[in-house]
Each structure stands twice: as structure tokens, then as C-alpha cells.
Motif scaffolding. Structure first.
Motif, PDB file in Angstrom:
ATOM      1  N   ALA A 136       0.600  -1.555   0.185  1.00 46.45           N
ATOM      2  CA  ALA A 136      -0.159   0.268  -0.044  1.00 46.45           C
ATOM      3  C   ALA A 136       0.950   1.213   0.218  1.00 46.45           C
ATOM      4  O   ALA A 136       2.367   1.247   0.307  1.00 46.45           O
ATOM      5  CB  ALA A 136      -0.848   0.267   1.499  1.00 46.45           C
ATOM      6  N   SER A 137       0.217   2.176  -0.352  1.00 46.83           N
ATOM      7  CA  SER A 137       0.966   3.415  -0.618  1.00 46.83           C
ATOM      8  C   SER A 137       1.049   4.372   0.650  1.00 46.83           C
ATOM      9  O   SER A 137       1.850   5.517   1.228  1.00 46.83           O
ATOM     10  CB  SER A 137       0.422   4.195  -1.849  1.00 46.83           C
ATOM     11  N   THR A 152     -12.157  -4.300  -1.941  1.00 47.58           N
ATOM     12  CA  THR A 152     -10.514  -3.989  -2.305  1.00 47.58           C
ATOM     13  C   THR A 152     -10.130  -3.724  -3.956  1.00 47.58           C
ATOM     14  O   THR A 152      -9.718  -4.948  -4.296  1.00 47.58           O
ATOM     15  CB  THR A 152      -9.743  -4.432  -1.455  1.00 47.58           C
ATOM     16  N   LYS A 153      -9.469  -3.039  -4.789  1.00 43.12           N
ATOM     17  CA  LYS A 153      -8.849  -2.848  -5.700  1.00 43.12           C
ATOM     18  C   LYS A 153      -7.332  -3.305  -5.697  1.00 43.12           C
ATOM     19  O   LYS A 153      -6.869  -2.571  -4.972  1.00 43.12           O
ATOM     20  CB  LYS A 153      -8.999  -1.214  -5.912  1.00 43.12           C
ATOM     21  N   ILE A 154      -7.303  -4.320  -6.191  1.00 42.20           N
ATOM     22  CA  ILE A 154      -5.984  -4.869  -6.163  1.00 42.20           C
ATOM     23  C   ILE A 154      -5.369  -4.867  -7.533  1.00 42.20           C
ATOM     24  O   ILE A 154      -5.783  -4.682  -8.684  1.00 42.20           O
ATOM     25  CB  ILE A 154      -5.758  -6.046  -6.223  1.00 42.20           C
ATOM     26  N   CYS A 155      -3.814  -4.054  -7.976  1.00 39.37           N
ATOM     27  CA  CYS A 155      -3.203  -3.842  -9.355  1.00 39.37           C
ATOM     28  C   CYS A 155      -2.284  -5.064  -9.500  1.00 39.37           C
ATOM     29  O   CYS A 155      -1.317  -4.768  -8.581  1.00 39.37           O
ATOM     30  CB  CYS A 155      -2.161  -2.608  -9.215  1.00 39.37           C
ATOM     31  N   THR A 156      -2.864  -5.778 -10.633  1.00 37.41           N
ATOM     32  CA  THR A 156      -2.443  -6.911 -10.922  1.00 37.41           C
ATOM     33  C   THR A 156      -1.928  -7.161 -11.920  1.00 37.41           C
ATOM     34  O   THR A 156      -1.769  -5.926 -12.859  1.00 37.41           O
ATOM     35  CB  THR A 156      -2.410  -7.861 -11.100  1.00 37.41           C
ATOM     36  N   ARG A 157      -0.669  -7.391 -12.721  1.00 37.89           N
ATOM     37  CA  ARG A 157      -0.176  -7.481 -13.910  1.00 37.89           C
ATOM     38  C   ARG A 157      -0.822  -8.823 -14.878  1.00 37.89           C
ATOM     39  O   ARG A 157      -0.856  -9.732 -14.381  1.00 37.89           O
ATOM     40  CB  ARG A 157       1.665  -8.484 -14.379  1.00 37.89           C
ATOM     41  N   ASP A 178      -5.757  -5.142 -14.064  1.00 37.25           N
ATOM     42  CA  ASP A 178      -4.796  -5.144 -14.377  1.00 37.25           C
ATOM     43  C   ASP A 178      -3.754  -4.124 -15.316  1.00 37.25           C
ATOM     44  O   ASP A 178      -4.438  -2.709 -15.982  1.00 37.25           O
ATOM     45  CB  ASP A 178      -4.279  -6.096 -15.744  1.00 37.25           C
ATOM     46  N   SER A 179      -2.368  -4.418 -14.872  1.00 43.12           N
ATOM     47  CA  SER A 179      -1.541  -3.182 -15.746  1.00 43.12           C
ATOM     48  C   SER A 179      -0.588  -3.559 -16.717  1.00 43.12           C
ATOM     49  O   SER A 179      -0.239  -5.403 -16.390  1.00 43.12           O
ATOM     50  CB  SER A 179      -0.955  -2.711 -14.785  1.00 43.12           C
ATOM     51  N   SER A 180       0.107  -3.787 -17.519  1.00 42.15           N
ATOM     52  CA  SER A 180       1.036  -3.838 -17.891  1.00 42.15           C
ATOM     53  C   SER A 180       2.339  -4.290 -18.613  1.00 42.15           C
ATOM     54  O   SER A 180       2.802  -5.023 -18.673  1.00 42.15           O
ATOM     55  CB  SER A 180       0.605  -2.921 -19.906  1.00 42.15           C
ATOM     56  N   SER A 181       2.878  -3.112 -16.722  1.00 39.84           N
ATOM     57  CA  SER A 181       3.473  -3.640 -16.293  1.00 39.84           C
ATOM     58  C   SER A 181       4.079  -3.380 -14.649  1.00 39.84           C
ATOM     59  O   SER A 181       2.949  -3.569 -14.377  1.00 39.84           O
ATOM     60  CB  SER A 181       4.762  -2.508 -17.217  1.00 39.84           C
ATOM     61  N   GLN A 182       4.980  -4.293 -14.159  1.00 37.08           N
ATOM     62  CA  GLN A 182       4.518  -3.533 -12.480  1.00 37.08           C
ATOM     63  C   GLN A 182       5.081  -2.447 -12.637  1.00 37.08           C
ATOM     64  O   GLN A 182       4.917  -1.684 -11.215  1.00 37.08           O
ATOM     65  CB  GLN A 182       6.257  -4.835 -12.280  1.00 37.08           C
ATOM     66  N   GLU A 183       5.941  -1.354 -13.225  1.00 40.68           N
ATOM     67  CA  GLU A 183       5.934   0.014 -12.874  1.00 40.68           C
ATOM     68  C   GLU A 183       5.043   0.494 -12.876  1.00 40.68           C
ATOM     69  O   GLU A 183       3.994   1.358 -12.567  1.00 40.68           O
ATOM     70  CB  GLU A 183       6.798   0.197 -14.603  1.00 40.68           C
ATOM     71  N   ALA A 184       3.721  -0.068 -13.747  1.00 41.09           N
ATOM     72  CA  ALA A 184       2.842   1.021 -14.419  1.00 41.09           C
ATOM     73  C   ALA A 184       1.950   0.201 -12.959  1.00 41.09           C
ATOM     74  O   ALA A 184       0.676   0.957 -12.656  1.00 41.09           O
ATOM     75  CB  ALA A 184       1.651   0.142 -15.313  1.00 41.09           C
ATOM     76  N   GLN A 185       1.515  -1.024 -12.332  1.00 33.15           N
ATOM     77  CA  GLN A 185       1.125  -0.991 -11.319  1.00 33.15           C
ATOM     78  C   GLN A 185       1.465   0.033 -10.153  1.00 33.15           C
ATOM     79  O   GLN A 185       0.534  -0.259  -9.395  1.00 33.15           O
ATOM     80  CB  GLN A 185       1.466  -2.847 -10.553  1.00 33.15           C
ATOM     81  N   LEU A 186       2.682   0.363  -9.942  1.00 32.56           N
ATOM     82  CA  LEU A 186       3.071   1.148  -8.870  1.00 32.56           C
ATOM     83  C   LEU A 186       2.601   2.782  -8.838  1.00 32.56           C
ATOM     84  O   LEU A 186       2.099   3.002  -8.541  1.00 32.56           O
ATOM     85  CB  LEU A 186       4.381   1.210  -8.521  1.00 32.56           C
ATOM     86  N   ARG A 187       2.552   3.037 -10.310  1.00 34.09           N
ATOM     87  CA  ARG A 187       2.328   4.445 -10.878  1.00 34.09           C
ATOM     88  C   ARG A 187       0.663   4.343  -9.830  1.00 34.09           C
ATOM     89  O   ARG A 187       0.189   5.543  -9.932  1.00 34.09           O
ATOM     90  CB  ARG A 187       2.341   4.632 -12.362  1.00 34.09           C
ATOM     91  N   MET A 188      -0.281   3.306 -10.400  1.00 32.73           N
ATOM     92  CA  MET A 188      -1.859   2.985 -10.257  1.00 32.73           C
ATOM     93  C   MET A 188      -1.500   2.990  -8.997  1.00 32.73           C
ATOM     94  O   MET A 188      -2.518   4.181  -8.225  1.00 32.73           O
ATOM     95  CB  MET A 188      -2.201   1.736 -10.822  1.00 32.73           C
ATOM     96  N   VAL A 189      -1.163   2.598  -7.771  1.00 35.16           N
ATOM     97  CA  VAL A 189      -1.362   2.296  -6.784  1.00 35.16           C
ATOM     98  C   VAL A 189      -0.966   3.869  -5.274  1.00 35.16           C
ATOM     99  O   VAL A 189      -1.729   4.087  -4.855  1.00 35.16           O
ATOM    100  CB  VAL A 189      -0.951   1.785  -6.080  1.00 35.16           C
ATOM    101  N   ARG A 193      -5.522   4.718  -8.222  1.00 31.61           N
ATOM    102  CA  ARG A 193      -6.370   4.373  -9.495  1.00 31.61           C
ATOM    103  C   ARG A 193      -6.681   2.906  -8.831  1.00 31.61           C
ATOM    104  O   ARG A 193      -7.433   2.475  -9.141  1.00 31.61           O
ATOM    105  CB  ARG A 193      -5.685   4.350 -10.365  1.00 31.61           C
ATOM    106  N   CYS A 194      -5.957   2.086  -7.510  1.00 30.21           N
ATOM    107  CA  CYS A 194      -6.101   1.449  -6.487  1.00 30.21           C
ATOM    108  C   CYS A 194      -5.604   1.348  -5.563  1.00 30.21           C
ATOM    109  O   CYS A 194      -4.925   2.080  -5.432  1.00 30.21           O
ATOM    110  CB  CYS A 194      -5.518  -0.034  -7.550  1.00 30.21           C
ATOM    111  N   ASP A 195      -5.893   0.282  -4.534  1.00 29.80           N
ATOM    112  CA  ASP A 195      -6.187   0.259  -3.713  1.00 29.80           C
ATOM    113  C   ASP A 195      -4.850  -0.403  -3.111  1.00 29.80           C
ATOM    114  O   ASP A 195      -4.277   0.316  -1.759  1.00 29.80           O
ATOM    115  CB  ASP A 195      -6.753  -0.377  -2.423  1.00 29.80           C
ATOM    116  N   LEU A 196      -4.041  -1.314  -3.493  1.00 32.65           N
ATOM    117  CA  LEU A 196      -3.035  -2.034  -3.010  1.00 32.65           C
ATOM    118  C   LEU A 196      -2.290  -2.587  -4.398  1.00 32.65           C
ATOM    119  O   LEU A 196      -3.350  -2.724  -5.466  1.00 32.65           O
ATOM    120  CB  LEU A 196      -4.083  -3.839  -2.126  1.00 32.65           C
ATOM    121  N   VAL A 197      -1.370  -3.341  -4.141  1.00 34.33           N
ATOM    122  CA  VAL A 197      -0.613  -3.467  -5.333  1.00 34.33           C
ATOM    123  C   VAL A 197       0.557  -4.736  -4.648  1.00 34.33           C
ATOM    124  O   VAL A 197       0.337  -4.765  -3.847  1.00 34.33           O
ATOM    125  CB  VAL A 197       0.293  -2.988  -6.003  1.00 34.33           C
TER     126      VAL A 197
END
Length: 266
Positions: A136-137, A152-157, A178-189, A193-197
Motif C-alpha cells: 500500500a502507499s 478492495t481494488k488490487i493492481c495486478t500484472r 490489470d496493468s501492462s507492467s510492474q512499473e504501471a502497477q506502482l504508478r496506479m497505486v 487508481r487502486c487500493d493495493l498492489v
């Protein structure tokens, strides 16, 4: 650029199919390499570099697109000893797996649990154990109990399988984004844009260290996924597998694996 890190990057459009352009510094690759024999000592191995990248394990570094990372550094002495030339092939995760089944590439980072047809491939022993965690951030967003996760919204790959979380996704307790990369996952959290990654610990640490140094990431002890990074080989490389596994064990026992990791992740 070190000789053993010379890369052959095969890139065309989003599907990464079709001829490579030599005038852009990208070499043409024969789509059907010759079957290796004892006489050729398995002379050329075409190893996939994921696009988007997979740091700190294997990725390219501008401006020369040099292939670097824990895995190239770790395996370089083995390939040099066996006189195997490594040609690195840039490919996306889904397409690379299909090309590995066909024999168009020879090796990629892939765990049997992630493969669609693991019985059609060879897998090395675990190279690097790792854990997947919920991050989490902020500390306030860290989950403490499962019953607090509803919705809860989870950022996944995308294309990734998460055995620890699948029951929660299937019951709609967690919402997968889902996101296209791990970097995109972190950017989203970080952008709420999501609660957890949910992410590999080494990858999360590398990304915060290099790309999000002004941000903090907090780790939960819930739903920890334990696995090990492995290499998947096309079956024609059967003769390489025992040598590869012996080398992996030696590097772990000598402490070399941990020394290489420490060069990339603090």
C-alpha cells in the motif's frame, strides 16, 4: 558492452512479429534454429527479455539497449564455460510463451505455475526464492483482516496467475485491475487508481529505488505468495538442464547469487 551481454532484440509492433530492421541496429533472427548437437555444444541459446521489462531480473538499459540484470550476470559464467552464445530476444510475456512451445526461442523466465502447458517445457531448479506481497502507499491502507478486504481494488500484472489471491478474485472479495507492467502497477497505486498492489518484493524494492524514490511503499503480511524464479527451456535443451541446475546450486552455496542481487537492490 560486455560480449556475453550482446543482445539480439526481435521487435515488431505490439505482437512483436515479422522481420527485424537491421538498419535500426536490430539483427535478423532465423525463426527456426538448427537442432543443437553434442558437437556444436548447444552453441546458440535465444533467451527472452520481457517487454515491458522485468527488472531487476532481466531488462535493457539505454542508450545501447544493453541487456543487464541479476539473471544475465548470474548465468554469464556458465554460458561462457559451455561456449554458448546468448542471443537476447525482446518479446512480450504472452507471445514469448507461445514461441517457446514452437521452438522459435529457447529459454525464458517462467514458473511452471504460470505456464499454460508446463508438460511441454523443461524447468530449472529455483534460482532465487521470492515472496509476493500486498503493498500500500500508506500504512493506513494496509489490510489487517480478510473481512476488511471486500471490494478492495488490487493492481495486478496482466497474464499473471496469483494462487494466493485467486479465491478472493473468484468470490469478488477483491477486484483485479490489470496493468501492462510492474512499473504501471506502482504508478496506479500511488495515483489512487487502486487500493493495493500485489508484487514480487525484489521488483517492488528496485522500482521504488529507481523510479519512485520520493514515495514510500508499505508491505502487508497477509496473503504472502512464496515461489522461486525458474528458467523454462524448450525440450531440445535437455542436455543443458543438469548443468544449469548444478551451476544454480553452486552459485547459491557460494553466496554469489546474493552478491549479485545486492548489486541491483539495496
Amino acid at each position: 558492452m560486455k560480449p556475453y551481454l550482446a543482445a539480439v532484440l526481435f521487435l515488431a509492433a505490439s505482437a512483436l512479429a515479422g522481420p527485424a530492421m537491421s538498419d535500426a541496429g536490430i539483427a535478423e533472427i532465423d525463426p527456426k534454429p538448427a537442432e543443437p548437437t553434442a558437437a556444436t555444444s548447444l552453441s546458440v541459446l535465444r533467451f527472452v527479455v520481457y517487454y515491458p521489462h522485468f527488472p531487476p531480473y532481466i531488462y535493457t538499459e539505454p542508450p545501447q539497449n544493453q541487456v543487464i540484470g541479476i539473471i544475465p550476470d548470474l548465468l554469464a559464467p556458465l554460458f561462457e564455460q559451455l561456449q554458448i552464445k546468448t542471443e537476447y530476444v525482446l518479446d512480450n510475456r504472452s507471445g514469448a510463451e507461445q514461441r517457446l512451445y514452437k521452438g522459435d526461442v529457447d529459454a525464458m523466465m517462467l514458473n511452471p505455475a504460470w505456464a499454460k502447458h508446463p508438460d511441454k517445457l523443461l524447468f530449472s531448479d529455483g534460482i532465487i526464492p521470492y515472496n509476493d506481497y500486498l503493498f500500500a502507499s500508506s500504512k493506513q491502507q494496509l489490510p489487517l483482516q480478510t473481512d476488511k478486504l471486500q471490494g478492495t481494488k488490487i493492481c495486478t500484472r496482466e497474464y499473471y496467475v496469483y494462487p494466493q489471491l485467486e479465491p478472493l478474485f473468484n468470490s469478488d472479495t477483491l477486484l483485479r485491475i490489470d496493468s501492462s507492467s510492474q512499473e504501471a502497477q506502482l504508478r496506479m497505486v500511488f495515483n489512487n487508481r487502486c487500493d493495493l498492489v500485489y508484487m514480487n518484493d525484489l521488483i517492488a524494492r528496485w522500482l521504488v529505488q529507481h523510479n519512485f524514490s520520493d514515495r514510500s511503499l508499505y508491505r502487508s503480511g497477509m496473503y504472502v505468495g512464496k515461489a522461486a524464479l525458474t528458467i523454462a527451456l524448450h525440450p531440445r535443451w535437455q542436455a543443458l538442464l543438469p548443468q544449469l541446475n548444478n551451476f544454480i546450486k553452486q552459485q547459491q552455496q557460494s553466496g554469489e547469487t546474493e552478491r549479485i542481487i545486492s548489486r541491483y537492490v539495496r
